[in-house]
Each structure stands twice: as C-alpha cells, then as structure tokens.
Design a protein around this motif. Sequence first.
Motif, PDB file in Angstrom:
ATOM      1  N   MET A  14       8.650  -5.794  -6.448  1.00  0.00           N
ATOM      2  CA  MET A  14       9.393  -6.877  -6.639  1.00  0.00           C
ATOM      3  C   MET A  14      10.098  -7.129  -5.457  1.00  0.00           C
ATOM      4  N   LEU A  15      10.836  -6.208  -5.012  1.00  0.00           N
ATOM      5  CA  LEU A  15      11.505  -6.107  -3.607  1.00  0.00           C
ATOM      6  C   LEU A  15      10.716  -6.666  -2.725  1.00  0.00           C
ATOM      7  N   GLN A  38       0.950  -1.345  -0.216  1.00  0.00           N
ATOM      8  CA  GLN A  38       0.047  -0.083  -0.042  1.00  0.00           C
ATOM      9  C   GLN A  38       0.857   1.202  -0.053  1.00  0.00           C
ATOM     10  N   LEU A  39       2.200   1.129   0.514  1.00  0.00           N
ATOM     11  CA  LEU A  39       2.855   2.384   0.619  1.00  0.00           C
ATOM     12  C   LEU A  39       3.662   2.636  -0.838  1.00  0.00           C
ATOM     13  N   ILE A  40       3.621   1.584  -1.892  1.00  0.00           N
ATOM     14  CA  ILE A  40       4.577   1.774  -2.933  1.00  0.00           C
ATOM     15  C   ILE A  40       3.991   3.078  -3.778  1.00  0.00           C
ATOM     16  N   PRO A  41       2.625   3.238  -3.908  1.00  0.00           N
ATOM     17  CA  PRO A  41       2.436   4.363  -4.794  1.00  0.00           C
ATOM     18  C   PRO A  41       2.783   5.790  -4.051  1.00  0.00           C
ATOM     19  N   SER A  42       3.003   5.999  -2.660  1.00  0.00           N
ATOM     20  CA  SER A  42       3.627   7.104  -2.193  1.00  0.00           C
ATOM     21  C   SER A  42       4.885   7.026  -2.298  1.00  0.00           C
ATOM     22  N   ALA A  43       5.652   5.862  -2.324  1.00  0.00           N
ATOM     23  CA  ALA A  43       7.156   5.925  -2.353  1.00  0.00           C
ATOM     24  C   ALA A  43       7.448   6.208  -3.832  1.00  0.00           C
ATOM     25  N   ARG A  82       8.394   6.024 -13.440  1.00  0.00           N
ATOM     26  CA  ARG A  82       7.341   5.673 -12.576  1.00  0.00           C
ATOM     27  C   ARG A  82       7.050   4.299 -12.588  1.00  0.00           C
ATOM     28  N   VAL A  83       6.679   3.811 -13.684  1.00  0.00           N
ATOM     29  CA  VAL A  83       6.497   2.145 -14.022  1.00  0.00           C
ATOM     30  C   VAL A  83       7.558   1.411 -13.359  1.00  0.00           C
ATOM     31  N   GLU A  84       8.824   1.801 -13.793  1.00  0.00           N
ATOM     32  CA  GLU A  84       9.842   0.872 -13.242  1.00  0.00           C
ATOM     33  C   GLU A  84      10.017   1.023 -11.703  1.00  0.00           C
ATOM     34  N   LEU A  85       9.872   2.020 -11.245  1.00  0.00           N
ATOM     35  CA  LEU A  85      10.024   2.138  -9.651  1.00  0.00           C
ATOM     36  C   LEU A  85       9.138   1.552  -9.291  1.00  0.00           C
TER      37      LEU A  85
END
Length: 170
Positions: free
Chosen positions: A135-136, A39-44, A126-129
């Motif tokens: 994945m990580l 859930q934090l990925i979009p913010s990151a 942004r897609v790559e990040l």
Amino acid sequence: MTGTPRRGRTRGRERGRPAPGRARRVPLSPCRRPRRHLQLIPSAVDEMPRIEVPGDGASIWVATEDVELPSGPVRKGEAVIPSFVGPNNDPLVNDDPRRFRLDRENPTHLTFGWGPHFCLGATLARVELREVLGMLTERFPGLALAEPPDEIGWTATAIRRPTRLLVRLR
C-alpha cells in the motif's frame, strides 16, 4: 446559456474532481505500480523482522539435562533466556548480518521462534507487513527518509521503535 451549467461540469468544477478541501481516493491499477519496488516486498518481509527484532528473550527455558554451549555449560535445572537476536546476527548464518539487504538470498532468522515455540501470529505479521509495504509503495511511490538513517533515534524498551520517523512524499 447564462445561468445554465455546461454539460460535463458540476457547480463550476470539472466532473470527477473533488470539492475544495476534499480528497478523492483513486487506487492505482497494478500496471501503474512501480514494478521494481513491488518486487522487493517479499525480500523486505523476510529481512525486516530479521534485522529489527521487536523484543528479545521473551521466555525462560529450564535445562532438562546438562548441556555444553559455546558460551559455557548449562546444568540440569538451570534457567536460561535464549536470545533471538544472537542467531539473527550470526555471520555463519547470514552474510553481513548487521546490514539491511534486500538482495539477501533466503534470510534465516529466529524472530518468530522455532519448533513448538514458533509464534502463532507469524503468518499474520508477514501478511500485514506485505500489505502495508504494498500500500505504501502504491500510494507513495517516492516515499523516502527525510533524514539520514544514522540520525533516527530508537526507544530503549522491549519493543524497539523509532522515537520519530521523518519521511518525504515525493
């Protein structure tokens, strides 16, 4: 039964186990992923480029008319190198701008430029990040820094990056 492998076994190993020295890739199903991290990925994805700009002042702009800026006047024909780091660290735009915060609502930044000068690769970045962080998070749910953030050394080149990044895979 001597000399005959038992059913469900393969050459002394349980079926499905990798041979010694070989790893088997097993993707985690979406239901096994740690939800709070995902859930934090979009913010990151928004906060990381804001806080850590890969380079600053890549282009030179020439004033087409006299302009008064807070830093002083710019006369017609004078060249300026705009900073992308400055607005990203403006407390009037982002609350506590020097701090990396994943709870920031609508982080605003100019890391990828603006208007006709907007980076063509911004969407790809942004897609790559988003994919790398996903994945990580999936493969290494306990991934953590192995040293305090203040002890991480950074390069002093146009593209900033850690000189080393020690992590723990818990």
